[in-house]
Write an enzyme that holds these catalytic residues in place. Structure first.
Site, PDB file in Angstrom:
ATOM      1  N   SER A  85      10.628  -4.980 -10.123  1.00  0.00           N
ATOM      2  CA  SER A  85      11.027  -4.654  -8.753  1.00  0.00           C
ATOM      3  C   SER A  85      11.273  -5.875  -7.872  1.00  0.00           C
ATOM      4  O   SER A  85      11.894  -5.755  -6.829  1.00  0.00           O
ATOM      5  CB  SER A  85       9.977  -3.755  -8.088  1.00  0.00           C
ATOM      6  OG  SER A  85       8.769  -4.458  -7.911  1.00  0.00           O
ATOM      7  N   HIS A  92       5.448  -7.059  -3.383  1.00  0.00           N
ATOM      8  CA  HIS A  92       6.735  -6.800  -2.721  1.00  0.00           C
ATOM      9  C   HIS A  92       6.878  -7.673  -1.481  1.00  0.00           C
ATOM     10  O   HIS A  92       5.919  -8.288  -1.033  1.00  0.00           O
ATOM     11  CB  HIS A  92       6.868  -5.322  -2.335  1.00  0.00           C
ATOM     12  CG  HIS A  92       7.261  -4.459  -3.487  1.00  0.00           C
ATOM     13  ND1 HIS A  92       7.330  -3.089  -3.390  1.00  0.00           N
ATOM     14  CD2 HIS A  92       7.617  -4.741  -4.770  1.00  0.00           C
ATOM     15  CE1 HIS A  92       7.700  -2.574  -4.562  1.00  0.00           C
ATOM     16  NE2 HIS A  92       7.878  -3.581  -5.405  1.00  0.00           N
ATOM     17  N   ASP A 144       9.150   0.894   0.740  1.00  0.00           N
ATOM     18  CA  ASP A 144       8.023   1.354  -0.083  1.00  0.00           C
ATOM     19  C   ASP A 144       7.273   2.560   0.469  1.00  0.00           C
ATOM     20  O   ASP A 144       6.219   2.904  -0.057  1.00  0.00           O
ATOM     21  CB  ASP A 144       7.014   0.209  -0.266  1.00  0.00           C
ATOM     22  CG  ASP A 144       7.537  -0.876  -1.176  1.00  0.00           C
ATOM     23  OD1 ASP A 144       8.503  -0.619  -1.917  1.00  0.00           O
ATOM     24  OD2 ASP A 144       6.967  -1.974  -1.141  1.00  0.00           O
TER      25      ASP A 144
END
Length: 153
Positions: free
Chosen positions: A30, A69, A96
């Site tokens: 990701s 992230h 998210d």
């Protein structure tokens, strides 16, 4: 003796970095192309405010595995001065919010384990392989056990 030394080093790193987990392995794609699956990240957590663009590692209520992230939006509450953040994987289409706990729209500071301050590429693959293929872990433990038993000290 080795286990005790490793524990002391880990606890020392926790104190120095201010993070409950000073080292984490990237487990998914990701964050590509910046970080690839298997990269090891070094974390630091200071009192400085979290800013958009920083890469953070956070825990989500109800999930065991931390997530790596980027912070895409920061919201400062006027009444308390607390900062809420919204994150997104660089390689993901949306933010998210679907990963957060049910009804949660923002992450608070207590969710964040640390900011990424450095990385080692591919070194974390050892951890990933031993987690995904437990037989390799058992073979390695068995081999180390045989080595201990057969050593002549």
């Amino acid at each position: 003796m080795i286990v005790t030394s490793a524990l002391i080093i880990w606890k020392g790193l926790m104190c120095i970095t201010g993070s409950e987990s000073p080292v984490v392995v990237v487990l998914s794609g990701s964050m590509e192309p910046g970080f690839k699956r298997g990269d090891i990240l070094f974390l630091h957590m200071s009192k400085d405010p979290i800013r958009a663009g920083e890469i953070v590692v956070f825990n989500v209520d109800g999930r065991e595995i931390p997530i790596v992230h980027r912070v895409i939006k920061v919201h400062e509450r006027q009444d308390t001065g607390e900062v809420d953040v919204l994150t997104k994987g660089d390689n993901n289409f949306g933010d998210d919010r679907l990963l957060y706990a049910h009804g949660q729209l923002w992450l608070q500071r207590h969710h964040i384990m640390g900011r990424a301050v450095g990385f080692l590429p591919y070194v974390g693959w050892v951890t990933i392989i031993m987690t995904e293929k437990p037989i390799i872990k058992y073979i390695l433990i068995g081999a180390l056990g045989l080595l201990v038993i057969t050593s002549k000290e």
